[in-house]
Design a protein around this motif. Structure first.
Motif, PDB file in Angstrom:
ATOM      1  N   LYS A 145      83.263 -52.817  17.910  1.00  0.00           N
ATOM      2  CA  LYS A 145      82.750 -54.189  17.986  1.00  0.00           C
ATOM      3  C   LYS A 145      83.683 -55.169  17.275  1.00  0.00           C
ATOM      4  N   LYS A 146      84.172 -54.763  16.096  1.00  0.00           N
ATOM      5  CA  LYS A 146      85.031 -55.665  15.319  1.00  0.00           C
ATOM      6  C   LYS A 146      86.297 -56.003  16.081  1.00  0.00           C
ATOM      7  N   GLY A 147      86.891 -54.971  16.692  1.00  0.00           N
ATOM      8  CA  GLY A 147      88.118 -55.178  17.463  1.00  0.00           C
ATOM      9  C   GLY A 147      87.859 -56.115  18.628  1.00  0.00           C
ATOM     10  N   ARG A 148      86.704 -55.921  19.278  1.00  0.00           N
ATOM     11  CA  ARG A 148      86.387 -56.768  20.438  1.00  0.00           C
ATOM     12  C   ARG A 148      86.169 -58.209  19.985  1.00  0.00           C
ATOM     13  N   GLU A 149      85.513 -58.365  18.839  1.00  0.00           N
ATOM     14  CA  GLU A 149      85.277 -59.719  18.334  1.00  0.00           C
ATOM     15  C   GLU A 149      86.589 -60.407  17.961  1.00  0.00           C
ATOM     16  N   ARG A 150      87.515 -59.603  17.464  1.00  0.00           N
ATOM     17  CA  ARG A 150      88.824 -60.174  17.095  1.00  0.00           C
ATOM     18  C   ARG A 150      89.524 -60.774  18.310  1.00  0.00           C
ATOM     19  N   LEU A 151      89.400 -60.089  19.447  1.00  0.00           N
ATOM     20  CA  LEU A 151      90.051 -60.605  20.657  1.00  0.00           C
ATOM     21  C   LEU A 151      89.434 -61.940  21.082  1.00  0.00           C
ATOM     22  N   VAL A 152      88.123 -62.082  20.837  1.00  0.00           N
ATOM     23  CA  VAL A 152      87.446 -63.313  21.228  1.00  0.00           C
ATOM     24  C   VAL A 152      87.785 -64.445  20.245  1.00  0.00           C
ATOM     25  N   ARG A 153      87.979 -64.071  18.962  1.00  0.00           N
ATOM     26  CA  ARG A 153      88.406 -65.103  17.993  1.00  0.00           C
ATOM     27  C   ARG A 153      89.843 -65.509  18.261  1.00  0.00           C
ATOM     28  N   GLY A 154      90.627 -64.594  18.786  1.00  0.00           N
ATOM     29  CA  GLY A 154      92.035 -64.894  19.057  1.00  0.00           C
ATOM     30  C   GLY A 154      92.945 -64.144  18.105  1.00  0.00           C
ATOM     31  N   VAL A 155      94.054 -63.645  18.640  1.00  0.00           N
ATOM     32  CA  VAL A 155      95.043 -62.949  17.807  1.00  0.00           C
ATOM     33  C   VAL A 155      96.393 -63.616  18.034  1.00  0.00           C
ATOM     34  N   ARG A 156      97.327 -63.321  17.135  1.00  0.00           N
ATOM     35  CA  ARG A 156      98.676 -63.883  17.295  1.00  0.00           C
ATOM     36  C   ARG A 156      99.621 -62.795  17.737  1.00  0.00           C
ATOM     37  N   HIS A 157     100.496 -63.137  18.647  1.00  0.00           N
ATOM     38  CA  HIS A 157     101.518 -62.184  19.051  1.00  0.00           C
ATOM     39  C   HIS A 157     102.761 -62.981  19.401  1.00  0.00           C
ATOM     40  N   GLU A 158     103.864 -62.645  18.751  1.00  0.00           N
ATOM     41  CA  GLU A 158     105.131 -63.354  18.960  1.00  0.00           C
ATOM     42  C   GLU A 158     104.933 -64.860  18.953  1.00  0.00           C
ATOM     43  N   GLY A 159     104.221 -65.319  17.924  1.00  0.00           N
ATOM     44  CA  GLY A 159     104.074 -66.764  17.746  1.00  0.00           C
ATOM     45  C   GLY A 159     103.105 -67.419  18.720  1.00  0.00           C
ATOM     46  N   GLU A 160     102.466 -66.646  19.593  1.00  0.00           N
ATOM     47  CA  GLU A 160     101.521 -67.263  20.520  1.00  0.00           C
ATOM     48  C   GLU A 160     100.111 -66.829  20.171  1.00  0.00           C
ATOM     49  N   ARG A 161      99.158 -67.709  20.413  1.00  0.00           N
ATOM     50  CA  ARG A 161      97.773 -67.332  20.188  1.00  0.00           C
ATOM     51  C   ARG A 161      97.211 -66.800  21.501  1.00  0.00           C
ATOM     52  N   LEU A 162      96.690 -65.585  21.463  1.00  0.00           N
ATOM     53  CA  LEU A 162      96.127 -64.969  22.657  1.00  0.00           C
ATOM     54  C   LEU A 162      94.634 -64.799  22.410  1.00  0.00           C
ATOM     55  N   LYS A 163      93.837 -65.172  23.400  1.00  0.00           N
ATOM     56  CA  LYS A 163      92.401 -65.200  23.146  1.00  0.00           C
ATOM     57  C   LYS A 163      91.626 -64.885  24.410  1.00  0.00           C
ATOM     58  N   ALA A 164      90.614 -64.024  24.276  1.00  0.00           N
ATOM     59  CA  ALA A 164      89.733 -63.736  25.410  1.00  0.00           C
ATOM     60  C   ALA A 164      88.506 -64.630  25.306  1.00  0.00           C
ATOM     61  N   ASP A 165      87.905 -64.970  26.459  1.00  0.00           N
ATOM     62  CA  ASP A 165      86.629 -65.702  26.414  1.00  0.00           C
ATOM     63  C   ASP A 165      85.508 -64.733  26.080  1.00  0.00           C
ATOM     64  N   SER A 166      85.572 -63.522  26.636  1.00  0.00           N
ATOM     65  CA  SER A 166      84.566 -62.521  26.296  1.00  0.00           C
ATOM     66  C   SER A 166      85.131 -61.124  26.533  1.00  0.00           C
ATOM     67  N   VAL A 167      84.611 -60.169  25.787  1.00  0.00           N
ATOM     68  CA  VAL A 167      85.014 -58.770  25.955  1.00  0.00           C
ATOM     69  C   VAL A 167      83.731 -57.941  25.924  1.00  0.00           C
ATOM     70  N   GLN A 168      83.435 -57.275  27.038  1.00  0.00           N
ATOM     71  CA  GLN A 168      82.212 -56.462  27.095  1.00  0.00           C
ATOM     72  C   GLN A 168      82.574 -55.025  27.419  1.00  0.00           C
ATOM     73  N   LEU A 169      81.703 -54.121  26.979  1.00  0.00           N
ATOM     74  CA  LEU A 169      81.890 -52.724  27.373  1.00  0.00           C
ATOM     75  C   LEU A 169      81.239 -52.506  28.735  1.00  0.00           C
ATOM     76  N   VAL A 170      81.856 -51.664  29.566  1.00  0.00           N
ATOM     77  CA  VAL A 170      81.245 -51.330  30.856  1.00  0.00           C
ATOM     78  C   VAL A 170      81.325 -49.823  31.074  1.00  0.00           C
ATOM     79  N   SER A 171      80.647 -49.355  32.102  1.00  0.00           N
ATOM     80  CA  SER A 171      80.743 -47.931  32.435  1.00  0.00           C
ATOM     81  C   SER A 171      82.073 -47.690  33.127  1.00  0.00           C
ATOM     82  N   PRO A 172      82.636 -46.492  32.953  1.00  0.00           N
ATOM     83  CA  PRO A 172      83.890 -46.191  33.644  1.00  0.00           C
ATOM     84  C   PRO A 172      83.721 -46.370  35.148  1.00  0.00           C
ATOM     85  N   VAL A 173      84.822 -46.739  35.820  1.00  0.00           N
ATOM     86  CA  VAL A 173      84.774 -46.930  37.267  1.00  0.00           C
ATOM     87  C   VAL A 173      84.296 -45.643  37.934  1.00  0.00           C
TER      88      VAL A 173
END
Ligand code: DC
Length: 485
Positions: A145-173
């Motif tokens: 959960k913490k990792g998923r929340e981090r993606l929604v808050r936004g992370v930095r990579h090579e000076g750019e801010r990368l951010k998801a609007d939402s990250v949910q768990l789903v069943s495997p295809v």
């Protein structure tokens, strides 16, 4: 066909009666080849010219729109000099030269659009108008959960801010079982290069499969791998509507920050030395209460960047103060965070670069620069319910803030954190280099004559070396709620 008056072309195309078409022209809603023509004498060639009303082409028959389920190993380009298959080679439509709208990496699969309609391509790919996209992603190890929340808050990579609007768990295809922490449904607006792979690498995960399943209103549906189909006119319309709506919403959020009848106390001041946890706390409070965040360190960094570009040394106080004046330095709110512009250029993502990192403390020590930036910061806080982060917010900028927080942690703890952050921001700094950097910065920031870093009077002091992030956030939430009517 001959050149005709615009109002005639519009009425022949069934857009509006000739009368209403004239009104549209005079109102500046009609453009020919991208240029607004607002006089009634204006003419165009309906066969050659692209005529748009409110940015949407009027004569659609010549445009084709195709949805393709791109397999991995196929390039998202029109041609390849090494002869590899491209998305265009998978879709043959006679008489039309199609181009992909945006890009999907070589190793990714899923929905990609192809069209010869330049106006729609422009609307869908312009960074400010991008519609939301949805991806089904399999990763190598579960993400909690913490990792998923981090993606929604936004992370930095090579000076750019990368951010998801939402990250949910789903069943495997292919399974109807429980959601699995290795299968994610990620939505985002960004169009940055390899954004999902990069943001997942920041949280230590590797992408195994990445499939785009939706672009705005258009879903991949049951389209089989490698297959394509033409869109219906309704689907094209829906794409136009979504891109335009997106644009309006973004403009809206730039102009209309939350109103001042906001129910929580504001402004909020957060101070503390480098790497004391200010940004983590600030983002959590923005998320929870809806404040607009201004990280004032970015403004000092932008002055340093402008000075480095102008080759103005820190001992030329007058030249540096001139660079700090509003007009050159501007703030624009996006997603409840202030971004920093130099003139028209948004420099926010360049401000963690090592040249800036190394120079900023010296520029931040110039009294004239501080005077100018403090005035801009106060104005910002007066215009919207804000949360300001810095070194002198509770002690100088917003002395009367109803909630002041001061974060501290030992130099050791902060050096370690900065080392981790440096990796996240894409720099190669070692822990000992980070330590030296932190200690040098602390010395300059707390011994300078102009507004040295101090614990502000009346501030709630939180030791973030002793408390973990959740406890720190809980303590701050409690302080804000205590003061909420
Ligand atoms: O928080 P930061 O690392 O982005 O800050 C960059 C520099 O700017 C740091 O040297 C301290 C200085 N600064 C300041 O003097 N006053 C502020 N309100 C914010 C930052």
């Amino acid at each position: 066909m001959a050149v005709e008056r615009l109002q005639k072309i519009l009425s022949n195309a069934g857009v509006a009666s000739r009368r209403s078409a004239e009104a549209m022209i005079v109102a500046g809603r009609v453009a020919v080849n991208g240029k607004t023509l607002d006089t009634l004498g204006a003419r165009a060639d309906p066969e050659k010219d692209e005529i748009t009303v409110d940015g949407t082409p009027v004569l659609r028959e010549r445009y084709r729109y195709v949805a393709l389920h791109k397999p991995t190993g196929v390039l998202s380009s029109t041609s390849d000099d090494r002869g590899r298959p491209t998305v265009v080679s998978l879709v043959e439509i006679e008489g039309a030269t199609l181009r992909p709208v945006g890009r999907l990496d070589l190793e990714s699969e899923g929905l990609i659009l192809l069209t010869n309609d330049g106006a729609l391509t422009e609307l869908l790919t312009h960074p400010r108008h991008e519609v939301q996209k949805e991806y089904l992603v399999a990763i190598d190890q579960p993400l909690g959960k913490k990792g998923r929340e981090r993606l929604v808050r936004g992370v930095r990579h090579e000076g750019e801010r990368l951010k998801a609007d939402s990250v949910q768990l789903v069943s495997p295809v292919g399974s109807t079982g429980q959601p699995d922490a290795r299968w994610l449904l990620i939505t985002l607006h960004g169009g940055r290069k390899r954004e999902i792979r990069r943001m997942l690498s920041v949280v230590g995960r590797r992408v195994v499969t990445l499939r785009r399943i939706r672009i705005g209103p258009l879903a991949l549906g049951t389209l089989a791998l490698g297959e394509s189909r033409e869109l219906t006119p309704e689907e094209v319309e829906a794409l136009y509507d979504a891109a335009k709506r997106e644009r309006k919403q973004l403009r809206g959020s730039m102009a209309e920050a939350p109103g001042m009848d906001f129910r929580y106390p504001h402004p909020i001041a957060i101070d503390g030395p480098a790497a004391s946890g200010k940004s983590t706390l600030a983002r959590a409070l923005v998320e929870r209460f809806g404040y607009v965040l201004l990280d004032t360190g970015l403004m000092y960094r932008a002055v340093a960047l402008a000075a480095l570009r102008a080759e103005a040394p820190a001992n030329d106080a007058a030249a540096c103060a001139e660079l700090a004046r509003s007009g050159l330095l501007r703030l624009a709110v996006e997603d409840r965070e202030a971004r920093v512009l130099l003139g028209e250029e948004d420099v926010t993502d360049q401000l963690r670069a090592s040249e800036v990192e190394g120079a900023v403390s010296d520029y931040a020590a110039i009294a004239e620069v501080r005077r100018e930036l403090v005035a801009q910061q106060r104005l910002f806080a007066a215009q919207q319910p804000s949360l300001l982060v810095g070194r002198d917010i509770g002690s100088v900028v917003l002395k009367d803030a109803p909630v002041k927080l001061y974060l501290q942690a030992s130099e050791e703890v902060r050096a370690q954190r900065r080392g981790e952050q440096a990796a996240e921001w894409g720099s190669q700094q070692s822990a000992s280099e980070a330590g030296r950097d932190i200690s040098g910065r602390d010395t300059t920031d707390s011994t300078r004559a102009a507004s040295p870093l101090v614990e502000p009077e009346g501030a709630i002091v939180i030791d973030t070396g002793e408390l973990d992030a959740d406890a720190m956030i809980a303590r701050a939430i409690e302080a804000i709620e205590e003061r909420t009517r």
